[in-house]
Design a protein around this motif. Sequence first.
Motif, short mmCIF file in Angstrom:
data_model
loop_
_atom_site.label_atom_id
_atom_site.label_comp_id
_atom_site.label_asym_id
_atom_site.label_seq_id
_atom_site.Cartn_x
_atom_site.Cartn_y
_atom_site.Cartn_z
N ILE A 1 28.31 51.22 55.93
CA ILE A 1 29.08 51.15 57.06
C ILE A 1 29.45 49.39 57.32
N ILE A 2 30.98 49.11 56.82
CA ILE A 2 31.51 47.63 56.75
C ILE A 2 31.30 47.96 58.54
N PHE A 3 30.35 46.35 59.41
CA PHE A 3 31.29 46.12 60.81
C PHE A 3 32.18 45.07 60.71
N ILE A 4 33.13 45.57 61.55
CA ILE A 4 34.26 44.54 60.74
C ILE A 4 34.69 43.83 63.32
N PRO A 5 33.87 42.87 63.04
CA PRO A 5 34.18 42.09 64.10
C PRO A 5 35.76 41.94 64.87
N GLY A 6 35.66 41.69 66.23
CA GLY A 6 36.39 41.31 66.73
C GLY A 6 37.45 39.86 66.60
N PHE A 7 38.46 39.63 67.91
CA PHE A 7 39.16 38.22 67.73
C PHE A 7 37.50 37.28 68.37
N ALA A 8 37.90 35.90 66.81
CA ALA A 8 37.14 35.08 67.41
C ALA A 8 35.46 35.10 67.48
N SER A 9 35.42 36.57 67.34
CA SER A 9 33.83 36.62 67.28
C SER A 9 32.91 36.64 66.03
N SER A 10 31.73 37.18 66.06
CA SER A 10 30.75 36.59 65.35
C SER A 10 30.96 38.02 64.13
N GLY A 11 29.88 38.19 63.46
CA GLY A 11 29.41 39.63 62.93
C GLY A 11 27.63 39.72 64.06
N ASP A 12 28.00 38.78 65.05
CA ASP A 12 26.56 38.81 65.46
C ASP A 12 26.65 39.83 66.63
N VAL A 13 27.70 40.59 66.73
CA VAL A 13 28.09 41.01 67.69
C VAL A 13 27.60 42.35 67.72
N TRP A 14 27.51 42.51 66.41
CA TRP A 14 26.66 44.27 65.65
C TRP A 14 25.64 43.85 65.60
N ASN A 15 24.38 43.25 65.70
CA ASN A 15 23.32 42.89 65.70
C ASN A 15 22.91 44.28 66.14
N GLU A 16 22.63 44.49 67.65
CA GLU A 16 21.70 45.90 68.29
C GLU A 16 22.92 46.98 67.20
N THR A 17 24.10 47.00 67.19
CA THR A 17 24.53 48.03 66.68
C THR A 17 23.93 48.30 65.12
N ARG A 18 24.06 47.48 63.90
CA ARG A 18 23.65 47.93 62.82
C ARG A 18 21.43 48.01 62.80
N ALA A 19 21.23 47.45 64.27
CA ALA A 19 19.44 48.00 63.83
C ALA A 19 19.54 49.32 64.52
N THR A 20 19.98 49.19 64.75
CA THR A 20 19.94 51.42 65.57
C THR A 20 20.15 52.27 63.89
N PHE A 21 20.95 51.23 63.19
CA PHE A 21 21.30 52.68 61.69
C PHE A 21 21.03 52.06 60.80
N GLU A 22 20.51 50.35 60.23
CA GLU A 22 20.54 50.42 58.78
C GLU A 22 19.17 50.63 58.12
N ASN A 23 18.54 51.61 58.57
CA ASN A 23 17.61 52.25 58.61
C ASN A 23 18.10 53.83 57.31
N GLU A 24 19.52 54.05 57.60
CA GLU A 24 19.85 55.01 57.96
C GLU A 24 20.71 55.06 56.65
N PHE A 25 21.57 53.36 56.30
CA PHE A 25 22.68 53.16 55.89
C PHE A 25 22.71 52.11 55.91
N THR A 26 23.30 51.78 54.73
CA THR A 26 23.54 50.05 53.56
C THR A 26 24.86 49.68 54.39
N CYS A 27 24.48 48.48 55.67
CA CYS A 27 25.56 47.67 56.29
C CYS A 27 26.14 46.62 55.86
N TYR A 28 27.10 46.52 56.18
CA TYR A 28 27.73 45.18 55.34
C TYR A 28 28.30 44.80 56.82
#
Length: 282
Positions: free
Chosen positions: A41-68
Amino acid sequence: MKKYIILIIAFLFSALCLNVFGQTKQFPFEVLKTGSGDQSIIFIPGFASSGDVWNETRATFENEFTCYTLTMAGFAGRKPQPNASFENWKTGIANYIKDNQIEKPILIGHSMGGALALALAADYPDLISKIVVVDAVPCLAAINDPAFKSKINNDCSTTVNQMTGMTNDQFYDMQKKTMPSLLADTTKLDMVVDWSVKSDRTTFGQMYCDFFNIDLRERIAQIKCPALILLESYFINLKPAIEGQYRSLKTANFQYATTGLHFIMYDDTAWYLGQLSTFLKQ
């Protein structure tokens, strides 16, 4: 002595190679790679946002997916790069996928990141397996002007000058006043405002202007992969206009949040994660 000279030459040559090849491999974003799994999975944040906006989402799925998880150059305190533009960033993400041999990743993008996901899936239809667009439309300007036509040579200098000409206090006040219209979760407001305040003003102005000139309404007809479109609750009132913009995307699955605003991952978390989970497992 000859031995040391050879070692020094070898060291300098290696440093030169690293410098030269490092420059050719520079991408317009920073990447955090986590998790494990055959599917990426590649997570792309929105305008002026940090990739940290995906922290909770990534934590939910990174046991099953390789996350970028990306954070774009110039946003949220990251070092800016020259020639920031929507198309350059799109191409940079595509090149990163190719260079790192990421096999058919899933793209999940929020806001401008969602538009980048649409553009990537349209322009590189064989590169992507699925996309999730979190509260974005193919043409933001057309929400207010359905007849909008993007400019071929879009001059963003006025917007850049406006942003760079503001004092720090003025810019902070602008973001502080704007953000409550995008985010209902008050516990996240200061964090999201801080991402904007730490963004490079030139990049901020350039990308704000450039993004408003993007029109993907016809390009998305080239998308082959499944597409989950998650929209904020208010957009149900604009359903004909929103889905009209997506009319060329034959694989679209529209879902409207039950509460909250633009940052759906914070404002309607359980619903959002449920939608993602179902889509990713299909």
